[in-house]
Scaffold this active site. Structure first.
Site, PDB file in Angstrom:
ATOM      1  N   LYS A  40      26.478  -6.270 -29.876  1.00 37.35           N
ATOM      2  CA  LYS A  40      27.700  -6.650 -29.206  1.00 37.35           C
ATOM      3  C   LYS A  40      27.955  -5.773 -27.999  1.00 37.35           C
ATOM      4  O   LYS A  40      28.720  -6.124 -27.123  1.00 37.35           O
ATOM      5  CB  LYS A  40      28.885  -6.490 -30.183  1.00 37.35           C
ATOM      6  CG  LYS A  40      28.855  -7.475 -31.341  1.00 37.35           C
ATOM      7  CD  LYS A  40      30.138  -7.300 -32.199  1.00 37.35           C
ATOM      8  CE  LYS A  40      29.759  -6.704 -33.502  1.00 37.35           C
ATOM      9  NZ  LYS A  40      30.871  -6.578 -34.453  1.00 37.35           N
ATOM     10  N   ASP A 100      19.221   4.643 -26.453  1.00 31.70           N
ATOM     11  CA  ASP A 100      19.313   5.938 -27.133  1.00 31.70           C
ATOM     12  C   ASP A 100      17.901   6.324 -27.588  1.00 31.70           C
ATOM     13  O   ASP A 100      17.133   6.892 -26.802  1.00 31.70           O
ATOM     14  CB  ASP A 100      20.305   5.811 -28.288  1.00 31.70           C
ATOM     15  CG  ASP A 100      20.547   7.110 -29.035  1.00 31.70           C
ATOM     16  OD1 ASP A 100      20.219   8.183 -28.499  1.00 31.70           O
ATOM     17  OD2 ASP A 100      21.068   7.065 -30.163  1.00 31.70           O
ATOM     18  N   PHE A 149      27.987  11.137 -27.717  1.00 35.07           N
ATOM     19  CA  PHE A 149      28.192   9.841 -28.347  1.00 35.07           C
ATOM     20  C   PHE A 149      29.295   9.122 -27.588  1.00 35.07           C
ATOM     21  O   PHE A 149      30.453   9.496 -27.623  1.00 35.07           O
ATOM     22  CB  PHE A 149      28.516   9.939 -29.841  1.00 35.07           C
ATOM     23  CG  PHE A 149      28.369   8.594 -30.483  1.00 35.07           C
ATOM     24  CD1 PHE A 149      27.118   8.119 -30.867  1.00 35.07           C
ATOM     25  CD2 PHE A 149      29.464   7.763 -30.634  1.00 35.07           C
ATOM     26  CE1 PHE A 149      26.965   6.847 -31.400  1.00 35.07           C
ATOM     27  CE2 PHE A 149      29.319   6.480 -31.163  1.00 35.07           C
ATOM     28  CZ  PHE A 149      28.069   6.026 -31.548  1.00 35.07           C
TER      29      PHE A 149
HETATM   30  P1  IMP Z   1      18.557   2.852 -29.909  1.00 32.02           P
HETATM   31  O1  IMP Z   1      17.813   1.815 -30.707  1.00 32.02           O
HETATM   32  O2  IMP Z   1      18.570   4.187 -30.609  1.00 32.02           O
HETATM   33  O3  IMP Z   1      18.110   2.970 -28.489  1.00 32.02           O
HETATM   34  O4  IMP Z   1      20.082   2.474 -29.948  1.00 32.02           O
HETATM   35  C1  IMP Z   1      20.618   1.458 -29.231  1.00 32.02           C
HETATM   36  C2  IMP Z   1      21.917   1.019 -29.851  1.00 32.02           C
HETATM   37  O5  IMP Z   1      22.554   2.065 -30.600  1.00 32.02           O
HETATM   38  C3  IMP Z   1      22.880   0.660 -28.737  1.00 32.02           C
HETATM   39  O6  IMP Z   1      22.738  -0.667 -28.372  1.00 32.02           O
HETATM   40  C4  IMP Z   1      24.216   1.006 -29.362  1.00 32.02           C
HETATM   41  O7  IMP Z   1      24.691  -0.092 -30.124  1.00 32.02           O
HETATM   42  C5  IMP Z   1      23.921   2.163 -30.294  1.00 32.02           C
HETATM   43  N1  IMP Z   1      24.196   3.469 -29.647  1.00 32.02           N
HETATM   44  C6  IMP Z   1      23.299   4.412 -29.277  1.00 32.02           C
HETATM   45  N2  IMP Z   1      23.904   5.467 -28.709  1.00 32.02           N
HETATM   46  C7  IMP Z   1      25.219   5.164 -28.680  1.00 32.02           C
HETATM   47  C8  IMP Z   1      26.377   5.856 -28.181  1.00 32.02           C
HETATM   48  O8  IMP Z   1      26.335   6.960 -27.615  1.00 32.02           O
HETATM   49  N3  IMP Z   1      27.565   5.217 -28.354  1.00 32.02           N
HETATM   50  C9  IMP Z   1      27.676   3.986 -28.943  1.00 32.02           C
HETATM   51  N4  IMP Z   1      26.630   3.304 -29.397  1.00 32.02           N
HETATM   52  C10 IMP Z   1      25.400   3.893 -29.277  1.00 32.02           C
END
Ligand code: IMP
Ligand code: MG
Length: 172
Positions: A40, A100, A149
């Site tokens: 979302k 992330d 975060f």
């Molecule tokens: P990844 O798979 O670790 O790259 O994470 C991606 C998803 O994790 C994003 O689309 C977000 O939904 C969530 N996410 C990662 N870091 C943050 C943050 O700092 N704040 C809020 N959501 C995050």
């Protein structure tokens, strides 16, 4: 949240999104662009970005979830919403709120690639480097941040804060 200073105030986000829209409009001029936004978190970014584009565009959504909850990705990802339109031989730009670990984008890129788009690139509002586990080369990035975060402008913590117009760091 009122007492926290945003890491990205709404006006700054607006400037970043305008800059990305200008670049994308120029790079994809005369092509067949499909924006695929990851739900979302990317819903607000997508809606602002799309309205600033100067070229025709199709829009669709996908959603992926990692098993488990909390602020760290478990690393095991599944698709919870499929693509709804045909992207074969079209130019696809995957629109994400934040990268992330990179695991979600990596998973979604593999998924989208299976439909044989003509081109496939990533546009992320925020590129957060600290916990990266996959090499991801986003073609368009609004802002690189080292850590934190972040919430607001679509980003949540336990589904809260998505509606804030600015972006805040809960660890600060
Ligand atoms: P990844 O798979 O670790 O790259 O994470 C991606 C998803 O994790 C994003 O689309 C977000 O939904 C969530 N996410 C990662 N870091 C943050 C943050 O700092 N704040 C809020 N959501 C995050
Ligand atoms: Mg989230």
């Amino acid at each position: 949240m009122a007492e926290l200073k945003p890491v990205l105030p709404a006006e700054e986000i607006d400037r970043l999104v305008s800059g990305l829209a200008r670049q994308i409009s120029s790079d994809y001029s005369g092509r067949d662009l499909v924006l695929v936004a990851a739900l979302k978190g990317a819903f607000i970014f997508l809606s602002d970005l799309a309205r600033k584009l100067a070229i025709p565009v199709a829009i669709d959504f996908v959603q992926a979830a990692s098993y488990g909850s909390g602020s760290a990705s478990s690393g095991r990802i599944r698709l919870t919403k499929e693509l709804g339109i045909d992207i074969r031989d079209r130019d696809v730009l995957l629109v994400e709120d934040i990268i992330d670990t990179g695991l979600t984008i990596d998973f979604l890129l593999d998924y989208l690639r299976s439909f044989h788009p003509r081109s496939l690139a990533v546009c992320a509002l925020i590129d957060k480097r600290e916990r990266r586990q996959r090499q991801i080369q986003p073609a368009y990035v609004g802002r690189v941040v080292a850590a934190g975060f972040l919430v607001g402008y679509g980003l949540d913590y336990a589904e809260a804060y998505r509606n804030l117009p600015g972006i805040y760091d809960l660890n600060r």
